[in-house]
Enzyme design. Structure first.
Site, PDB file in Angstrom:
ATOM      1  N   LEU A  23       0.842  -1.215   0.000  1.00 24.70           N
ATOM      2  CA  LEU A  23       0.000   0.000   0.000  1.00 24.70           C
ATOM      3  C   LEU A  23       0.866   1.251   0.000  1.00 24.70           C
ATOM      4  CD1 LEU A  23      -2.661  -1.162   2.596  1.00 24.70           C
ATOM      5  CD2 LEU A  23      -2.984  -0.876   0.131  1.00 24.70           C
ATOM      6  N   ARG A  25       5.304   2.609   1.200  1.00 23.90           N
ATOM      7  CA  ARG A  25       6.502   2.236   1.965  1.00 23.90           C
ATOM      8  C   ARG A  25       7.106   3.485   2.584  1.00 23.90           C
ATOM      9  NH1 ARG A  25      11.507   2.539  -0.862  1.00 23.90           N
ATOM     10  NH2 ARG A  25      11.272   3.884  -2.668  1.00 23.90           N
ATOM     11  N   GLY A  26       8.030   3.291   3.521  1.00 23.76           N
ATOM     12  CA  GLY A  26       8.589   4.484   4.127  1.00 23.76           C
ATOM     13  C   GLY A  26       9.817   4.194   4.955  1.00 23.76           C
ATOM     14  N   PHE A  28      10.460   3.406   8.041  1.00 23.42           N
ATOM     15  CA  PHE A  28      10.606   2.253   8.930  1.00 23.42           C
ATOM     16  C   PHE A  28      10.217   0.945   8.273  1.00 23.42           C
ATOM     17  CE2 PHE A  28      11.982   4.590  12.441  1.00 23.42           C
ATOM     18  CZ  PHE A  28      11.266   5.772  12.482  1.00 23.42           C
ATOM     19  N   GLY A  29       9.732   0.989   7.007  1.00 23.77           N
ATOM     20  CA  GLY A  29       9.350  -0.273   6.374  1.00 23.77           C
ATOM     21  C   GLY A  29       8.160  -0.100   5.453  1.00 23.77           C
ATOM     22  N   HIS A  30       7.427  -1.167   5.233  1.00 22.58           N
ATOM     23  CA  HIS A  30       6.357  -1.188   4.225  1.00 22.58           C
ATOM     24  C   HIS A  30       5.002  -1.428   4.864  1.00 22.58           C
ATOM     25  CE1 HIS A  30       9.962  -1.995   1.896  1.00 22.58           C
ATOM     26  NE2 HIS A  30       9.291  -1.819   0.776  1.00 22.58           N
ATOM     27  N   VAL A  31       3.949  -1.095   4.128  1.00 20.13           N
ATOM     28  CA  VAL A  31       2.589  -1.426   4.538  1.00 20.13           C
ATOM     29  C   VAL A  31       1.983  -2.293   3.438  1.00 20.13           C
ATOM     30  CG1 VAL A  31       0.307  -0.550   5.159  1.00 20.13           C
ATOM     31  CG2 VAL A  31       2.349   0.764   5.756  1.00 20.13           C
ATOM     32  N   ASP A 140      -1.886  14.449  16.550  1.00 19.55           N
ATOM     33  CA  ASP A 140      -1.076  14.729  15.363  1.00 19.55           C
ATOM     34  C   ASP A 140      -1.885  14.590  14.078  1.00 19.55           C
ATOM     35  OD1 ASP A 140       2.168  13.499  14.199  1.00 19.55           O
ATOM     36  OD2 ASP A 140       1.137  15.407  14.026  1.00 19.55           O
TER      37      ASP A 140
HETATM   38  C1  6Q4 Z   1      -1.348   7.191   8.391  1.00 18.72           C
HETATM   39  C2  6Q4 Z   1       0.051   6.855   7.977  1.00 18.72           C
HETATM   40  C3  6Q4 Z   1       0.992   8.019   8.177  1.00 18.72           C
HETATM   41  N1  6Q4 Z   1       0.014   6.518   6.573  1.00 18.72           N
HETATM   42  C4  6Q4 Z   1       0.241   5.260   6.182  1.00 18.72           C
HETATM   43  O1  6Q4 Z   1       0.502   4.381   6.963  1.00 18.72           O
HETATM   44  C5  6Q4 Z   1       0.191   5.046   4.669  1.00 18.72           C
HETATM   45  C6  6Q4 Z   1       1.544   4.571   4.169  1.00 18.72           C
HETATM   46  C7  6Q4 Z   1       1.282   3.468   3.239  1.00 18.72           C
HETATM   47  C8  6Q4 Z   1      -0.210   3.244   3.126  1.00 18.72           C
HETATM   48  C9  6Q4 Z   1      -0.851   4.025   4.247  1.00 18.72           C
HETATM   49  N2  6Q4 Z   1      -1.259   3.156   5.339  1.00 18.72           N
HETATM   50  C10 6Q4 Z   1      -2.506   2.559   5.298  1.00 18.72           C
HETATM   51  N3  6Q4 Z   1      -3.215   2.632   4.141  1.00 18.72           N
HETATM   52  C11 6Q4 Z   1      -4.450   2.057   4.087  1.00 18.72           C
HETATM   53  N4  6Q4 Z   1      -5.169   2.114   2.911  1.00 18.72           N
HETATM   54  C12 6Q4 Z   1      -4.778   2.518   1.668  1.00 18.72           C
HETATM   55  C13 6Q4 Z   1      -3.562   3.207   1.431  1.00 18.72           C
HETATM   56  C14 6Q4 Z   1      -3.222   3.605   0.135  1.00 18.72           C
HETATM   57  C15 6Q4 Z   1      -4.085   3.322  -0.913  1.00 18.72           C
HETATM   58  C16 6Q4 Z   1      -3.744   3.789  -2.303  1.00 18.72           C
HETATM   59  O2  6Q4 Z   1      -4.086   4.873  -2.691  1.00 18.72           O
HETATM   60  N5  6Q4 Z   1      -3.024   3.016  -3.136  1.00 18.72           N
HETATM   61  C17 6Q4 Z   1      -2.562   1.712  -2.747  1.00 18.72           C
HETATM   62  C18 6Q4 Z   1      -2.701   3.562  -4.439  1.00 18.72           C
HETATM   63  C19 6Q4 Z   1      -3.361   2.725  -5.531  1.00 18.72           C
HETATM   64  C20 6Q4 Z   1      -2.973   3.302  -6.887  1.00 18.72           C
HETATM   65  N6  6Q4 Z   1      -1.521   3.405  -7.032  1.00 18.72           N
HETATM   66  C21 6Q4 Z   1      -1.204   3.953  -8.361  1.00 18.72           C
HETATM   67  C22 6Q4 Z   1      -0.865   4.213  -5.978  1.00 18.72           C
HETATM   68  C23 6Q4 Z   1      -1.182   3.677  -4.601  1.00 18.72           C
HETATM   69  C24 6Q4 Z   1      -5.290   2.652  -0.691  1.00 18.72           C
HETATM   70  C25 6Q4 Z   1      -5.632   2.253   0.605  1.00 18.72           C
HETATM   71  N7  6Q4 Z   1      -5.015   1.451   5.143  1.00 18.72           N
HETATM   72  C26 6Q4 Z   1      -4.329   1.356   6.304  1.00 18.72           C
HETATM   73  C27 6Q4 Z   1      -3.043   1.897   6.409  1.00 18.72           C
HETATM   74  C28 6Q4 Z   1      -2.284   1.785   7.721  1.00 18.72           C
HETATM   75  F1  6Q4 Z   1      -2.135   3.003   8.263  1.00 18.72           F
HETATM   76  F2  6Q4 Z   1      -2.942   0.987   8.544  1.00 18.72           F
HETATM   77  F3  6Q4 Z   1      -1.070   1.275   7.515  1.00 18.72           F
END
Ligand code: 6Q4
EC number: 2.7.11.1
Length: 280
Positions: A23, A25-26, A28-31, A140
């Site tokens: 979903l 990466r960053g 500390f690692g990947h999601v 935050d």
């Molecule tokens: C708050 C924190 C600072 N942020 C994070 O952790 C981020 C960093 C990586 C992803 C996200 N973490 C999470 N993301 C989701 N859902 C999600 C995310 C991205 C897309 C998306 O647009 N794509 C895959 C798109 C699809 C299309 N392609 C082209 C680009 C990516 C769709 C659904 N659920 C739970 C989490 C959690 F938080 F539980 F990990």
């Protein structure tokens, strides 16, 4: 509260999950998207590398954040179901937010309508009232820490640091924009810091930029301390919205509009969808 669910007591391992697409990466690692095999429950699996946690000295912060997050139950706060670890990594079992990252949506449409902004702000105010009720502060809430659920509802999803995605904005942890004066001056802070940050967020939802943004940190710092709040002529924003923001961005934290009063403010009452979901 001491009650913990079976999810928290269970000893999870990687074998309990089918791993799906990444979903993001960053640092500390990947999601990853993942599915728990027994229940077929779709979740997000955040993988953090112990080596990087160690070198950034965030292990104790991770423990505290996991402890807090696992006990919060609110529709606008992303659930932490459990965690486990192996030799090299720590895994967080998190709620999957089907509609992804709010900051990408904000970048795409530059700024939100007053109805959309008010609906989001009201739902975040309710989540913060819940957090403050449990003596949890400073969630935050900048755009990078907000995710969107399947019905379009906002989810506060921060663990005290951010997972960087590819097209991230200014350094996530580096941005001063959201810090209230008392934190920038690093005096002790209380739950009212969240009212300030919510005011910053409301401004950014409506104008597409945070109010005190400046090229240099020193300038942002000065603008925050002086509460140098200006409303640009474009996009056109109602005076009710400006009034609410002006009551939240107050230097004296005890004089900021309390969150329950925010929910009664005319701009929120007239613009926020009561369901907390923006349907467009
Ligand atoms: C708050 C924190 C600072 N942020 C994070 O952790 C981020 C960093 C990586 C992803 C996200 N973490 C999470 N993301 C989701 N859902 C999600 C995310 C991205 C897309 C998306 O647009 N794509 C895959 C798109 C699809 C299309 N392609 C082209 C680009 C990516 C769709 C659904 N659920 C739970 C989490 C959690 F938080 F539980 F990990």
């Amino acid at each position: 509260s001491s009650e913990s669910t079976a999810a928290e007591r269970k000893k999870w391992t990687l074998n309990d999950f089918d791993i799906g697409k990444p979903l993001g990466r960053g640092k500390f690692g990947h999601v990853y998207l993942a599915r728990e095999k027994r229940s077929n429950h779709v979740i997000a699996l955040k993988v953090l590398f112990k080596s990087q946690l160690k070198e950034s000295q965030v292990e104790h912060q991770l423990r505290r954040e996991v402890e807090i997050q696992s006990h919060l139950r609110h529709p606008n706060i992303l659930r932490l179901y459990g965690y486990f670890y192996d030799q090299k990594r720590v895994y967080l079992i998190l709620e999957y937010a089907a509609k992804g990252e709010l900051y990408k949506e904000l970048q795409k449409c530059k700024y939100f309508s007053e109805r959309r902004a008010a609906t989001y702000i009201a739902s975040l105010a309710r989540a913060l009232i819940y957090c403050h009720g449990k003596h949890v502060i400073h969630r935050d809430i900048k755009p990078e820490n907000l995710l969107v659920g399947a019905q379009g509802e906002l989810k506060i999803a921060d663990f005290g640091w951010s997972v960087h995605t590819f097209n991230r904005r200014r350094t996530m942890c580096g941005t001063l924009d959201y810090l209230p004066p008392e934190m920038v001056e690093s005096v002790e802070h209380d739950a009212n810091v969240d009212i300030w940050s919510l005011g910053i967020l409301c401004y950014e939802f409506l104008y597409g930029l945070p109010p005190f943004e400046a090229k240099e940190h020193a300038d942002t710092y000065r603008r925050i301390i002086q509460v140098d709040l200006k409303f640009p002529p474009k996009p056109i924003v109602s005076s009710a919205a400006k009034d609410l923001i002006s009551q939240m961005l107050v230097k004296d934290s005890s004089k900021r509009l309390p969150l329950h009063k925010l929910l009664e403010h005319p701009w929120i009452v007239q613009n926020a969808d009561p369901s907390g979901v923006y349907r467009g």
